[in-house]
Design an enzyme around this catalytic site. Structure first.
Site, short mmCIF file in Angstrom:
data_model
loop_
_atom_site.label_atom_id
_atom_site.label_comp_id
_atom_site.label_asym_id
_atom_site.label_seq_id
_atom_site.Cartn_x
_atom_site.Cartn_y
_atom_site.Cartn_z
N HIS A 3 0.40 0.41 -13.75
CA HIS A 3 0.01 0.62 -12.36
C HIS A 3 0.26 -0.62 -11.51
O HIS A 3 0.21 -1.75 -12.01
CB HIS A 3 -1.45 1.03 -12.29
CG HIS A 3 -1.70 2.42 -12.78
ND1 HIS A 3 -2.92 3.03 -12.65
CD2 HIS A 3 -0.90 3.33 -13.40
CE1 HIS A 3 -2.87 4.24 -13.16
NE2 HIS A 3 -1.64 4.44 -13.63
N GLU B 89 -1.64 -2.02 -9.48
CA GLU B 89 -2.79 -2.92 -9.50
C GLU B 89 -2.70 -3.91 -10.66
O GLU B 89 -3.09 -5.07 -10.53
CB GLU B 89 -4.10 -2.13 -9.60
CG GLU B 89 -4.40 -1.26 -8.40
CD GLU B 89 -3.87 0.16 -8.53
OE1 GLU B 89 -4.43 1.05 -7.87
OE2 GLU B 89 -2.90 0.39 -9.30
N CYS C 9 -7.37 3.89 -9.49
CA CYS C 9 -7.94 4.79 -10.50
C CYS C 9 -9.12 4.08 -11.17
O CYS C 9 -9.30 2.87 -10.97
CB CYS C 9 -6.86 5.18 -11.51
SG CYS C 9 -6.42 3.84 -12.66
N CYS D 108 -8.05 0.92 -13.25
CA CYS D 108 -7.63 -0.21 -12.41
C CYS D 108 -8.82 -0.80 -11.65
O CYS D 108 -8.90 -2.02 -11.48
CB CYS D 108 -6.53 0.21 -11.44
SG CYS D 108 -4.95 0.51 -12.26
#
Length: 193
Positions: free
Chosen positions: A54, A56, A85, A88
């Site tokens: 991701h 992040e 999410c 994260c």
């Protein structure tokens, strides 16, 4: 930094509830500015998800490399297309907790899977840990446009109903962040017995 193309910015950061035609997949883009407390820009970049990683997490890796001097305070502003999410969110909280010399603010264009409990919990955890998550509105879209888009000196032109979409998403985020104790008290105050 490779600036975003205008069309990518408008498509990916657009806060409309439904994707306008022509249809396309909304992806996660994370644009950030790393500054000193007095406002001096140290670094800025745009990231996106990479092969099962991701945006992040890519962001955390970049910031770790840029902020090794723990005697220096840093402020970070993130503009992100989707709110984090739960995984994260947990990683961001741990990262900021382990690096008290960092201050992080997140502005999200849209809330990711906001109807699911785990995703709501992730947002609450960020908020409770002192990492403000807010919804992007016109000033944030304009700042993101100025700093991260190859706009050819054109000013940001808001899409139709941008303000209404932002207000709607802000209301939803506000409901998610409202402590459950307040809701329990509200139900008690109804005196349904």
């Amino acid at each position: 930094m490779n600036p975003l193309q205008e069309v990518i910015f408008c498509r990916q950061f657009g806060n409309q509830h439904r994707v306008p035609k022509p249809y396309y997949r909304r992806k996660t883009y994370l644009c950030y500015q790393l500054k000193l407390p007095e406002g001096t820009l140290i670094h800025k970049d745009c990231l996106r998800n990479k092969k099962k990683r991701h945006a992040e997490m890519c962001f955390i890796d970049k910031i770790k490399a840029l902020t090794r001097d723990t005697s220096q305070r840093f402020e970070i502003i993130c503009y992100i297309t989707w709110s984090p999410c739960p995984f994260c969110a947990e990683e961001l909280v741990a990262f900021v907790k382990d690096n008290p010399h960092l201050s992080l603010r997140i502005f999200a264009s849209r809330l990711y899977v906001h109807w699911r409990w785990k995703y709501q919990q992730g947002l609450r955890h960020l908020h409770a840990s002192g990492i403000p998550v807010a919804v992007m509105s016109l000033p944030e879209f304009e700042d993101c446009w100025r700093n991260f888009v190859d706009h050819q000196d054109r000013s940001f032109q808001p899409w139709p109903n941008l303000d209404q979409y932002s207000k709607s998403i802000k209301r939803r985020l506000g409901k998610i962040l409202t402590p459950l104790n307040d809701l329990r008290n509200d139900f008690r105050n109804l005196k349904l017995e």
